[in-house]
Design a protein around this motif. Sequence first.
Motif, PDB file in Angstrom:
ATOM      1  N   ASN A 149     -84.641  -8.761 -71.734  1.00 28.39           N
ATOM      2  CA  ASN A 149     -85.532  -7.728 -72.642  1.00 28.39           C
ATOM      3  C   ASN A 149     -85.623  -6.385 -72.441  1.00 28.39           C
ATOM      4  O   ASN A 149     -86.740  -5.841 -72.080  1.00 28.39           O
ATOM      5  N   ARG A 151     -85.078  -2.708 -70.111  1.00 27.12           N
ATOM      6  CA  ARG A 151     -85.474  -2.349 -68.842  1.00 27.12           C
ATOM      7  C   ARG A 151     -86.729  -1.553 -68.719  1.00 27.12           C
ATOM      8  O   ARG A 151     -87.133  -0.786 -69.708  1.00 27.12           O
ATOM      9  N   TRP A 160     -89.211  -3.426 -73.509  1.00 25.21           N
ATOM     10  CA  TRP A 160     -89.660  -4.297 -72.336  1.00 25.21           C
ATOM     11  C   TRP A 160     -91.312  -4.342 -72.191  1.00 25.21           C
ATOM     12  O   TRP A 160     -91.703  -5.495 -72.064  1.00 25.21           O
ATOM     13  N   GLU A 449     -83.459  -9.409 -63.278  1.00 27.50           N
ATOM     14  CA  GLU A 449     -82.450  -9.364 -64.502  1.00 27.50           C
ATOM     15  C   GLU A 449     -81.113  -9.985 -64.051  1.00 27.50           C
ATOM     16  O   GLU A 449     -80.626 -10.928 -64.996  1.00 27.50           O
TER      17      GLU A 449
END
Length: 475
Positions: A149, A151, A160, A449
Amino acid sequence: MSTTIESNTVANNATQYVTTEAGGSQKKQPKVKFLTFNTWGLKFVSKHRKERLRAIADKLAGDKVGTPIEELNVLNEGFTEDEGSIDDYDIVALQEIWCKEDWDYINERCKERFPYRRIFYSGILTGPGLAILSKIPIESTFLYRFPINGRPSAFFRGDWYVGKSIAVTLLKPLTPDTFPIAIMNSHMHAPYAMTGDAAYECHRSCQAWDFSKMANLYKKAGYAVVIVGDLNSRPGSLPHKFLTAETGFVDSWLQLNGQQDIVKISKMTAVDQLKVGCTTCDSQLNTWRAQRQPDEAKRLDYALIDPTKLKTVNASARFTERLPNIGSFSDHFAYTCTLELLSKPGEQNNNVNSEAINQPKQLLQDRFKSYEEMLRCIEKYMVTARKQKFYRGIHFIISVFLIIACIVVTTFTANKAGWSSIFWVLFATVVSVTGLIDGLISFLFGRSEIRALWEVEQEVRDAERHMQMVLDQHQ
């Protein structure tokens, strides 16, 4: 509240029965009227936020608010009297409710018309901004936060930090012979450009992939699933394909109006775009987007439904009026659709393999192509993710050496010019803070991530292998 009172509430508020002329005892299926609305409720950013959100709450509560645009009266052509008031809804899904005072006002103002209300809180700063208002009793709720979702470095975008999610609301069944409703409300990651890194195509596609998995779980559990919200994805895009082809869901607007030519719609007048294409976003008729070009108007607000359990009988754009001295209610128009709940069949087949085998070969091939497109999308973004992680890690390491150098240099310069110590202390502070932040982003977020992308990649590859087997069986 007792079960008897709840049952009466469901029957009175959200079901519409009409006896047939001949039998007298046979009933039409119940209908539920949905509304999904991105309210544009960003604190300090959205213009006239408090006034607009209060006007939205007042209108949902039944007040006559806003001045209609005469040329948009065509939007009411499909409305029938048996659906009740044109602005009376059974279920309202809201997005971008990010200020507590706005929700407090909506909650208080709408409590009589919508006895069952819920806002979802989980998120680093303000929560995902998702809320539900319902006339039908809520049985349970659940929030699923997307693991991919945006950074944390894009703090000026905020996706984010708010924790984009799927807000799942399970409702009490309307009648014994209809499926219980599962509402899946979401506001997916926004695109900040048409192409490139700022488009966040990979993030949105990963979110749609997770979304389709969760929707299938509730579908197979026997719920009439409705995916609603601002999905930030145009019809035909990869996220849209995942949310339809992977689930078997249909776009309620397209179910009612048939497939549409987006290029043709982009060349229409703003009124026709709204009437024919339901362009809820970037319409020139919206005062907050009046400067946009006609071909920028698009449909991002949806109600995707399971056609085996639900049928669209009416759909339109709403909240197109204008508030005096302010403008449109939001930078989006709302989308409403009236859905008929279909009766439960005698037997249900929930076998995943048979579902895939029984699908048309062309659809299976399209799904296979979507998997290949997704793998290319992940591969392309993985390069960016690794670069971000590497360069931020290098920044952290360089910062450590710079801090050590500052300490050494200060000991020499302090004897000759005492004032220089202040400069070196300030320099070391800036280096320490920025280096530490980038180090944390690299070693914590960067690793997380990349591993999350690996997970989605493996899931897609598993689905691709299975689809290849199914296609082989079709030959």
